[in-house]
Design a protein around this motif. Structure first.
Motif, mmCIF file in Angstrom:
data_model
loop_
_atom_site.group_PDB
_atom_site.id
_atom_site.type_symbol
_atom_site.label_atom_id
_atom_site.label_comp_id
_atom_site.label_asym_id
_atom_site.label_seq_id
_atom_site.Cartn_x
_atom_site.Cartn_y
_atom_site.Cartn_z
ATOM 1 N N ASN A 184 0.810 -1.215 0.000
ATOM 2 C CA ASN A 184 0.000 0.000 0.000
ATOM 3 C C ASN A 184 0.850 1.275 0.000
ATOM 4 N N ASN A 185 2.111 1.106 -0.392
ATOM 5 C CA ASN A 185 3.025 2.256 -0.456
ATOM 6 C C ASN A 185 3.094 3.046 0.839
ATOM 7 N N ILE A 186 3.102 2.320 1.941
ATOM 8 C CA ILE A 186 3.234 2.954 3.253
ATOM 9 C C ILE A 186 4.621 2.602 3.783
ATOM 10 N N PRO A 187 5.406 3.597 4.211
ATOM 11 C CA PRO A 187 6.726 3.237 4.760
ATOM 12 C C PRO A 187 6.565 2.427 6.054
ATOM 13 N N PHE A 188 7.224 1.267 6.120
ATOM 14 C CA PHE A 188 7.156 0.406 7.316
ATOM 15 C C PHE A 188 7.679 1.151 8.549
ATOM 16 N N GLU A 189 8.561 2.128 8.315
ATOM 17 C CA GLU A 189 9.093 2.974 9.389
ATOM 18 C C GLU A 189 8.014 3.468 10.353
ATOM 19 N N ILE A 190 6.840 3.790 9.781
ATOM 20 C CA ILE A 190 5.774 4.385 10.605
ATOM 21 C C ILE A 190 5.428 3.473 11.778
ATOM 22 N N LEU A 191 5.568 2.155 11.578
ATOM 23 C CA LEU A 191 5.154 1.215 12.621
ATOM 24 C C LEU A 191 6.208 0.979 13.698
ATOM 25 N N LYS A 192 7.444 1.413 13.448
ATOM 26 C CA LYS A 192 8.521 1.043 14.369
ATOM 27 C C LYS A 192 8.356 1.566 15.800
ATOM 28 N N PRO A 193 7.919 2.835 15.975
ATOM 29 C CA PRO A 193 7.706 3.277 17.356
ATOM 30 C C PRO A 193 6.625 2.458 18.071
ATOM 31 N N LEU A 194 5.593 2.050 17.337
ATOM 32 C CA LEU A 194 4.532 1.225 17.925
ATOM 33 C C LEU A 194 5.086 -0.139 18.341
ATOM 34 N N ILE A 195 5.925 -0.710 17.490
ATOM 35 C CA ILE A 195 6.526 -2.016 17.788
ATOM 36 C C ILE A 195 7.412 -1.906 19.031
ATOM 37 N N LYS A 196 8.158 -0.829 19.111
ATOM 38 C CA LYS A 196 9.025 -0.594 20.265
ATOM 39 C C LYS A 196 8.175 -0.504 21.536
ATOM 40 N N GLU A 197 7.107 0.272 21.471
ATOM 41 C CA GLU A 197 6.226 0.452 22.629
ATOM 42 C C GLU A 197 5.558 -0.866 23.035
ATOM 43 N N THR A 198 5.189 -1.675 22.048
ATOM 44 C CA THR A 198 4.525 -2.954 22.312
ATOM 45 C C THR A 198 5.395 -3.859 23.182
ATOM 46 N N SER A 199 6.688 -3.906 22.838
ATOM 47 C CA SER A 199 7.560 -4.797 23.619
ATOM 48 C C SER A 199 7.976 -4.146 24.936
ATOM 49 N N GLU B 200 13.958 -4.795 18.674
ATOM 50 C CA GLU B 200 15.075 -3.906 18.317
ATOM 51 C C GLU B 200 15.740 -4.319 17.002
ATOM 52 N N LYS B 201 15.751 -5.636 16.755
ATOM 53 C CA LYS B 201 16.419 -6.144 15.564
ATOM 54 C C LYS B 201 15.823 -5.541 14.289
ATOM 55 N N ILE B 202 14.499 -5.431 14.252
ATOM 56 C CA ILE B 202 13.891 -4.954 13.004
ATOM 57 C C ILE B 202 14.058 -3.450 12.787
ATOM 58 N N LEU B 203 14.693 -2.760 13.739
ATOM 59 C CA LEU B 203 15.037 -1.358 13.473
ATOM 60 C C LEU B 203 16.097 -1.297 12.380
ATOM 61 N N THR B 204 16.919 -2.362 12.274
ATOM 62 C CA THR B 204 18.010 -2.340 11.297
ATOM 63 C C THR B 204 17.935 -3.484 10.267
ATOM 64 N N VAL B 205 17.173 -4.522 10.577
ATOM 65 C CA VAL B 205 17.077 -5.677 9.673
ATOM 66 C C VAL B 205 15.610 -5.849 9.289
ATOM 67 N N SER B 206 15.308 -6.165 8.030
ATOM 68 C CA SER B 206 13.904 -6.349 7.653
ATOM 69 C C SER B 206 13.360 -7.586 8.353
ATOM 70 N N PRO B 207 12.051 -7.603 8.689
ATOM 71 C CA PRO B 207 11.474 -8.772 9.359
ATOM 72 C C PRO B 207 11.711 -10.052 8.568
#
Lengths: 250, 250
Positions: A184-199, B200-207
């Motif tokens: 969907n042409n969405i940068p995966f970057e957008i989800l990274k802060p959410l992933i960080k918060e989840t863990s 943290e890994k996926i901050l630098t490596v694709s899933p």
């Protein structure tokens, strides 16, 4: 002083040698591996061999090879009544044969060779068949890590299985999220802060209490809309099963 | 100076007011919510009302209420040709009615009221129907966050769905891991460093590249052993489906 022989040259062997060599009471006296070049730069080349008959005397022999190779390596160790341990989450003590005292030294982490790791924060699960051997393992583990656990074989297998959910399957959730973003042409970057918060959240809140989203809210309208938006049957099947699982809370 | 009215008193409303009030160019001139007490301590009590007919003039009206309440709240706003936005990942622009200029101001994070959040790191996804309104939203978003994205309605729904996988379903994997630990007297604490490393890994490596474990290795022996160890049919079904999904890589 504890003299240690490491067998193996993979991620775990690599990181263990690094962790041991900065500790003055632990000495890696030998590394045995098929391809000595793999350990060059990690330890003095003179201490590396690929000849099992050159094996030297030590307090403990740590087999840090892939699960499937443990049995064969243990067979090759011409030792008697020595403490030999493996580093596997899923293998039995019996894979270490009957010539020696057996144990497990299982660091629970996903290792990447290129990535430096602070061993102090890595849980090490140890198991031995006598109090004396347990004390040796505890001493080594406690020297390099702040988190040492006594975990028996049955528990260790279940822990390894729990880790499949907490790491492998979690990473697959990230992968599907990434796929959805890509198509969907969405940068995966957008989800990274959410992933960080989840863990980070589950450091202080139990996963049960941390659960949010349409499934736990039983928000049928959103669930049905989202199911219709998913593009592959595989994604739909996973969405359905996990939604069901969250709702039934089993 | 941008004058802002916030409608709502939940997690998002709460954190937005906190984020806006530390920025000198943004002023929350009013908060409208059913229970004004909920916002006491967050903002001057004189600025809080539960009367929609007391609504004052502002540059933007941010509706930060639960998805299902957005339509009704928008209906209650007796405004004309004002910029009103909602903060939802899944709701349509059309839910904001036709009396006003519409937009979306969607901060992609899982908020907990009691937990302070650094808004600078939270991605904000904005959408507007004119360049002028887009500029207003961008200005506000960019003042409080370093990560502002233009995301249209179709993308936003898919992003919200991706977030269900990255957050809700990931948390459910933690929950199952926790259940397995509990029923085997293993402290869940042991898994926390692994969980931290996984995200943290996926901050630098694709899933895709970060995937490890028996499924991606196609290690059938371990897969079958682990399936037999699982205690509930639900866990077995999830293990099977996700293992299959990892292997088919679809």
């Amino acid at each position: 002083m504890v003299n240690i022989v490491i067998i193996g040259s993979g991620n775990v062997a690599h990181h263990l040698v690094e962790a041991f060599k900065i500790h003055e009471k632990l000495t890696v006296v030998q590394v045995i591996c098929r391809n000595p070049k793999k350990m060059h730069g990690v330890i003095d080349a003179k201490l590396i061999t690929n000849q099992y008959d050159e094996i030297i005397n030590a307090d403990i022999y740590i087999i840090a090879v892939s699960d499937d190779a443990i049995y064969e390596v243990a067979e090759n160790l011409k030792l008697n009544d020595k403490l030999i341990v493996h580093t596997s989450g899923s293998k039995n003590l019996s894979d270490l044969g009957n010539q020696n005292r057996k144990g497990v030294f299982y660091p629970l982490q996903s290792f990447t060779k290129s990535k430096n790791i602070n061993f102090k924060t890595i849980p090490i699960c140890i198991e031995a068949t006598s109090e004396k051997d347990y004390a040796i393992l505890y001493n080594i583990a406690n020297s390099i890590s702040d988190y040492v656990y006594e975990i028996n074989s049955e528990q260790r297998k279940m822990l390894h299985l729990a880790a499949v959910f907490a790491n492998n399957f979690t990473n697959h959730m990230f992968k599907i999220a990434n796929d959805i973003c890509d198509s969907n042409n969405i940068p995966f970057e957008i989800l990274k802060p959410l992933i960080k918060e989840t863990s980070e959240k589950i450091l202080t809140v139990s996963p049960n209490d941390a659960q949010t989203g349409p499934a736990v809210r039983k928000d049928l309208a959103t669930i049905n809309t989202q199911l219709s938006l998913l593009e592959t049957e595989n994604q739909k099947a996973i969405y359905k099963l996990l939604t069901q699982s969250i709702q039934s809370n089993v």
